[in-house]
Motif scaffolding. Sequence first.
Motif, PDB file in Angstrom:
ATOM      1  N   THR A 191      -7.508   2.411  -7.192  1.00 48.52           N
ATOM      2  CA  THR A 191      -7.997   3.202  -6.061  1.00 48.52           C
ATOM      3  C   THR A 191      -8.938   4.313  -6.515  1.00 48.52           C
ATOM      4  O   THR A 191      -9.994   4.537  -5.921  1.00 48.52           O
ATOM      5  CB  THR A 191      -6.804   3.808  -5.294  1.00 48.52           C
TER       6      THR A 191
ATOM      7  N   GLU B 255      -6.030  -1.114  -4.571  1.00 48.04           N
ATOM      8  CA  GLU B 255      -6.640  -1.536  -3.312  1.00 48.04           C
ATOM      9  C   GLU B 255      -6.477  -3.048  -3.157  1.00 48.04           C
ATOM     10  O   GLU B 255      -6.629  -3.798  -4.115  1.00 48.04           O
ATOM     11  CB  GLU B 255      -8.120  -1.157  -3.289  1.00 48.04           C
TER      12      GLU B 255
ATOM     13  N   PRO C  70       0.798  -1.229   0.000  1.00 49.19           N
ATOM     14  CA  PRO C  70       0.000   0.000   0.000  1.00 49.19           C
ATOM     15  C   PRO C  70       0.834   1.285   0.000  1.00 49.19           C
ATOM     16  O   PRO C  70       0.410   2.292  -0.573  1.00 49.19           O
ATOM     17  CB  PRO C  70      -0.844  -0.122   1.272  1.00 49.19           C
TER      18      PRO C  70
ATOM     19  N   ASP D 240      -7.947  -5.915  -0.822  1.00 48.54           N
ATOM     20  CA  ASP D 240      -8.959  -6.196   0.189  1.00 48.54           C
ATOM     21  C   ASP D 240      -9.032  -7.667   0.615  1.00 48.54           C
ATOM     22  O   ASP D 240      -9.298  -7.960   1.774  1.00 48.54           O
ATOM     23  CB  ASP D 240     -10.341  -5.755  -0.307  1.00 48.54           C
TER      24      ASP D 240
END
Length: 257
Positions: free
Chosen positions: A220, A98, A91, A100
Amino acid sequence: MKRLAVAFLFTAFTSVVDAKTDVIVYGDDSYPPYSYVENGKMTGIYTAVLERIFEKMPNYNVKIKSTPWKRGLSEIEANKIFALFPPYERPKQRPYMEYDMAILDEKLVVVCQQSVLSTPRPNWPDDYIGLTIGKNAGFSIGGDDFNALLKSGKIKVTETKGTPKNLLKLIAGRMDCYTNDALSIQWELKQLKADGKYDGTSVVEGATISSEQGFLGIVTDGQNYPFKNTFKDEYHRILGEMKASGEVDKIVQDYIR
C-alpha cells in the motif's frame, strides 16, 4: 564514421536495456499446487500465471523469489518488499496490501466416492448427513452449520495428515467424502493416477463449500517504489486480457492435467 555509427547504436541499445525497471515479487514457498519450491525453484499455478504476465511487461525485469508465508506478510507490512502472492482479500486484517484484481478463484469442495454421489448432493452440509467426511489434520472446514451437525453426531469427521493420504483413504472406501481445495485435490489425484494408485474416475466432486480469490498483493505504501502505479496499471491490463482470452484458464488446466 562507421565505427562511430556502430558505437552510437550500441550505446542506444544499452540505454534501452538499462531502462528496464528491476522488480522483485515474492511468493509463498509452501502452498502446492499454487505456489511452492521444487528442486530449488519457485513453481506452481500462480507462479506460472505471473511468469507469463511478466514476460509481457517489456518495461520491467521481474524476478520471482520464494519466502515463507508469515515472513512475507511481515516484510510487506514493514514495507520491505513490493509484492507478495497469493493473499486472499483481507483489507481490514491486512491494510498494508492492495487487492485490485484476482488472479484465480479457489474453491473449497467436497469430493466423494462415486457411489455416494450416484444421487446428486448439491447442498452443503445438509445433503451429507449420515456420512463420514475426511479432512486434513488441523484444518478447519465446513462452517457453522457443518459444525452443528458434527456436534449433534449427524455427520462424522476423520482426520489424516496430508492430502495424498486422505485421498487414498477415500479411494479405499475408508470414508465417504473428503474436503479440501478443488485444484489441490485434482493435482494430487493426477499424481496418484500416474503412480497407478487411482483409476481416474472413482472420485467425484460434490458441493462447493466456499470460495476465495488469490491476488498479487502490492504494498500500500509505495514511497519506496516510484514505479508502483505504472507497474500496477500494466500488470492489471495484461492480467485482464489473459483472463478474458482464456489464457489463465489454459495455464491452470495444463498444470493439473
